[in-house]
Design a protein around this motif. Structure first.
Motif, mmCIF file in Angstrom:
data_model
loop_
_atom_site.group_PDB
_atom_site.id
_atom_site.type_symbol
_atom_site.label_atom_id
_atom_site.label_comp_id
_atom_site.label_asym_id
_atom_site.label_seq_id
_atom_site.Cartn_x
_atom_site.Cartn_y
_atom_site.Cartn_z
ATOM 1 N N LEU A 163 -6.751 41.405 3.114
ATOM 2 C CA LEU A 163 -7.500 40.153 2.982
ATOM 3 C C LEU A 163 -6.617 38.928 3.217
ATOM 4 C CD1 LEU A 163 -9.883 40.880 -0.024
ATOM 5 C CD2 LEU A 163 -10.228 41.339 2.420
ATOM 6 N N ASP A 164 -5.461 38.892 2.622
ATOM 7 C CA ASP A 164 -4.610 37.709 2.737
ATOM 8 C C ASP A 164 -3.735 37.737 3.989
ATOM 9 O OD1 ASP A 164 -5.710 36.875 0.325
ATOM 10 O OD2 ASP A 164 -4.027 37.638 -0.857
ATOM 11 N N GLY A 195 -6.262 38.738 7.271
ATOM 12 C CA GLY A 195 -7.415 37.889 7.535
ATOM 13 C C GLY A 195 -8.787 38.526 7.438
ATOM 14 N N ARG A 204 -12.188 39.620 5.529
ATOM 15 C CA ARG A 204 -12.914 39.030 4.400
ATOM 16 C C ARG A 204 -13.610 40.146 3.648
ATOM 17 N NH1 ARG A 204 -17.310 36.764 8.339
ATOM 18 N NH2 ARG A 204 -18.954 38.243 7.842
ATOM 19 N N PRO A 205 -13.769 39.977 2.340
ATOM 20 C CA PRO A 205 -14.395 41.055 1.560
ATOM 21 C C PRO A 205 -15.879 41.170 1.875
ATOM 22 C CG PRO A 205 -13.931 39.159 0.170
ATOM 23 C CD PRO A 205 -13.346 38.850 1.517
ATOM 24 N N THR A 206 -16.355 42.407 1.874
ATOM 25 C CA THR A 206 -17.778 42.693 2.073
ATOM 26 C C THR A 206 -18.172 43.803 1.110
ATOM 27 O OG1 THR A 206 -17.364 44.389 3.753
ATOM 28 C CG2 THR A 206 -17.678 42.136 4.546
#
Length: 132
Positions: free
Chosen positions: A117-118, A121, A123-125
């Motif tokens: 994530l960091d 890049g 994104r959480p889903t």
């Protein structure tokens, strides 16, 4: 040490079996990685040190259209924390994008959340999983 990254790079089954064993902590197996990725994958990325040693790998599978998926992201334990994993994922992202994919998915264990994530890049889903 300088590393090179190659989309759909050549590798030997034995060196990838050894890398997988070191990264996922299991005995070395005799898997036919080359046959597997050649038949089922959109592509893969190989990372090699200047010595030509395979130090990283990620497999990019796909649905044949818009969706690609990362599998088996691995960096040799003695080569970790040098940015190789991020560069593997970046090269895989570029390869999937260049192939016309619209989405790149990845599943990961909680301890890898910051990496994906960091650093990379994603994104959480919401997702689901059934252990088979």
């Amino acid at each position: 040490m300088t590393s090179t990254f190659e989309w759909r790079g050549r590798f030997g089954n034995s060196e990838l079996n050894e890398l997988h064993s070191a990264c996922f902590d299991h005995p070395v197996r005799g898997s036919d990685w080359w046959g597997r990725v050649s038949r089922h994958s959109l592509g893969w990325v190989c990372a090699r040190e200047a010595t030509l040693r395979l130090v990283g790998f990620v497999n990019v599978v796909w649905d044949g259209a818009d969706h690609a998926f990362l599998l088996d992201t691995m960096v040799a334990p003695d080569a970790q924390r040098r940015g190789i994993g991020v560069r593997l994922v970046t090269a895989a992202t570029d390869g999937a994008r260049d192939a016309g994919c619209a989405w790149l998915h990845v599943d990961f264990e909680q301890q890898l959340r910051d990496f994906y994530l960091d650093a990379c890049g994603f994104r959480p889903t919401a997702a689901g999983l059934i252990a088979l």
